[in-house]
Design a protein around this motif. Structure first.
Motif, mmCIF file in Angstrom:
data_model
loop_
_atom_site.group_PDB
_atom_site.id
_atom_site.type_symbol
_atom_site.label_atom_id
_atom_site.label_comp_id
_atom_site.label_asym_id
_atom_site.label_seq_id
_atom_site.Cartn_x
_atom_site.Cartn_y
_atom_site.Cartn_z
ATOM 1 N N ALA A 49 -4.657 -13.937 1.164
ATOM 2 C CA ALA A 49 -4.154 -12.552 1.262
ATOM 3 C C ALA A 49 -2.625 -12.712 1.279
ATOM 4 O O ALA A 49 -2.118 -13.922 1.736
ATOM 5 C CB ALA A 49 -4.743 -12.131 2.698
ATOM 6 N N ARG A 50 -2.110 -11.438 1.083
ATOM 7 C CA ARG A 50 -0.605 -11.464 1.087
ATOM 8 C C ARG A 50 -0.114 -10.174 1.664
ATOM 9 O O ARG A 50 -0.908 -9.231 1.460
ATOM 10 C CB ARG A 50 0.100 -11.903 -0.091
ATOM 11 C CG ARG A 50 -0.194 -10.963 -1.301
ATOM 12 C CD ARG A 50 0.774 -11.046 -2.444
ATOM 13 N NE ARG A 50 0.330 -10.430 -3.665
ATOM 14 C CZ ARG A 50 -0.375 -10.973 -4.855
ATOM 15 N NH1 ARG A 50 -0.284 -12.425 -4.748
ATOM 16 N NH2 ARG A 50 -0.763 -10.174 -5.878
ATOM 17 N N ILE A 51 0.931 -9.924 2.437
ATOM 18 C CA ILE A 51 1.744 -8.831 2.525
ATOM 19 C C ILE A 51 3.071 -9.039 2.091
ATOM 20 O O ILE A 51 3.797 -9.932 2.418
ATOM 21 C CB ILE A 51 1.553 -8.742 4.272
ATOM 22 C CG1 ILE A 51 2.378 -7.409 4.618
ATOM 23 C CG2 ILE A 51 2.250 -9.873 4.864
ATOM 24 C CD1 ILE A 51 1.898 -7.017 5.907
ATOM 25 N N THR A 52 3.544 -8.256 1.395
ATOM 26 C CA THR A 52 4.896 -8.119 0.814
ATOM 27 C C THR A 52 5.918 -7.667 1.870
ATOM 28 O O THR A 52 5.660 -7.224 2.951
ATOM 29 C CB THR A 52 5.133 -7.298 -0.417
ATOM 30 O OG1 THR A 52 4.768 -5.870 0.127
ATOM 31 C CG2 THR A 52 4.017 -7.461 -1.387
ATOM 32 N N SER A 53 7.148 -7.791 1.410
ATOM 33 C CA SER A 53 8.083 -7.290 2.486
ATOM 34 C C SER A 53 8.353 -5.981 2.658
ATOM 35 O O SER A 53 8.786 -5.480 3.809
ATOM 36 C CB SER A 53 9.683 -7.750 1.927
ATOM 37 O OG SER A 53 9.946 -7.242 0.456
ATOM 38 N N THR A 54 7.699 -5.238 1.651
ATOM 39 C CA THR A 54 7.394 -3.596 1.814
ATOM 40 C C THR A 54 6.350 -3.197 2.697
ATOM 41 O O THR A 54 5.878 -2.227 2.984
ATOM 42 C CB THR A 54 7.825 -2.860 0.953
ATOM 43 O OG1 THR A 54 6.717 -3.364 -0.208
ATOM 44 C CG2 THR A 54 9.041 -3.331 -0.148
ATOM 45 N N GLY A 55 5.390 -4.446 3.129
ATOM 46 C CA GLY A 55 4.111 -4.015 3.794
ATOM 47 C C GLY A 55 2.885 -3.988 2.853
ATOM 48 O O GLY A 55 1.877 -3.773 3.314
ATOM 49 N N THR A 56 2.971 -3.874 1.658
ATOM 50 C CA THR A 56 1.866 -3.853 0.637
ATOM 51 C C THR A 56 0.956 -5.013 0.820
ATOM 52 O O THR A 56 1.556 -6.179 0.892
ATOM 53 C CB THR A 56 2.179 -3.681 -0.940
ATOM 54 O OG1 THR A 56 3.031 -2.670 -1.139
ATOM 55 C CG2 THR A 56 1.046 -3.726 -1.600
ATOM 56 N N THR A 57 -0.411 -5.045 0.901
ATOM 57 C CA THR A 57 -1.223 -5.886 1.224
ATOM 58 C C THR A 57 -2.165 -6.164 -0.180
ATOM 59 O O THR A 57 -2.654 -4.955 -0.722
ATOM 60 C CB THR A 57 -2.043 -5.862 2.450
ATOM 61 O OG1 THR A 57 -2.748 -4.444 2.275
ATOM 62 C CG2 THR A 57 -1.412 -5.542 3.691
ATOM 63 N N ASN A 58 -2.407 -7.554 -0.244
ATOM 64 C CA ASN A 58 -3.470 -7.610 -1.287
ATOM 65 C C ASN A 58 -4.523 -8.968 -0.912
ATOM 66 O O ASN A 58 -3.974 -9.547 0.056
ATOM 67 C CB ASN A 58 -2.747 -8.157 -2.611
ATOM 68 C CG ASN A 58 -1.881 -7.057 -3.198
ATOM 69 O OD1 ASN A 58 -0.629 -6.990 -3.041
ATOM 70 N ND2 ASN A 58 -2.509 -6.390 -4.011
ATOM 71 N N SER A 70 -1.678 -9.002 8.543
ATOM 72 C CA SER A 70 -0.581 -8.336 9.308
ATOM 73 C C SER A 70 0.629 -8.892 9.519
ATOM 74 O O SER A 70 0.423 -10.304 9.620
ATOM 75 C CB SER A 70 -1.387 -7.543 10.257
ATOM 76 O OG SER A 70 -1.625 -8.397 11.274
ATOM 77 N N ARG A 71 1.688 -8.420 10.043
ATOM 78 C CA ARG A 71 2.707 -9.153 10.796
ATOM 79 C C ARG A 71 3.537 -8.273 11.646
ATOM 80 O O ARG A 71 3.519 -7.239 11.890
ATOM 81 C CB ARG A 71 3.775 -9.515 9.497
ATOM 82 C CG ARG A 71 4.497 -8.299 8.906
ATOM 83 C CD ARG A 71 5.419 -8.916 8.034
ATOM 84 N NE ARG A 71 6.040 -7.566 7.510
ATOM 85 C CZ ARG A 71 6.423 -7.342 6.267
ATOM 86 N NH1 ARG A 71 5.985 -8.032 5.228
ATOM 87 N NH2 ARG A 71 7.111 -6.195 5.918
#
Length: 114
Positions: A49-58, A70-71
């Motif tokens: 899983a990943r969360i980008t700097s802008t908050g998009t998750t995949n 989440s972060r």
């Protein structure tokens, strides 16, 4: 130099839940994004899983609908909420940036077994 410390793993029965945490020092998940990876015995490390700097998750297809990334920017901490765990989720879980380019931490063991 970045240091990653994962925690929260353990032994859980199938269908159970765990919440993993990862604290980073020296780099920021808010700027670089964050991701979870896992490595099962005898297999290569894979992205989960990943969360980008802008908050998009995949999410990887194998965990979609069961895991949530989440972060907490204030704590520079990455989380992975894992629900409906299956035996095939058994692995050592690692955190990193979305490219996997930082030095790896020691990971945290997740074992799903009855």
């Amino acid at each position: 130099q970045v240091q990653l410390v994962e925690s929260g793993g353990g032994l859980v029965q199938p269908g159970g839940s765990l919440r993993l945490s990862c604290v980073a020092s020296g780099r920021f998940f808010s700027m670089n994004g964050g991701a979870w990876y896992r490595q099962a015995p005898g297999k290569q490390r894979e992205w989960v899983a990943r969360i980008t700097s802008t908050g998009t998750t995949n999410y990887a297809d194998s965990v979609k609908g069961r895991f949530t990334i989440s972060r907490d920017n204030a704590r520079n901490t990455l989380y992975l909420q894992m629900n409906s765990l299956k035996a095939e989720d058994t692995a050592v879980y690692y955190c990193n940036n979305v490219l996997g380019s930082w030095a790896w931490g020691q990971g945290t063991q997740v074992t799903v077994s009855s």
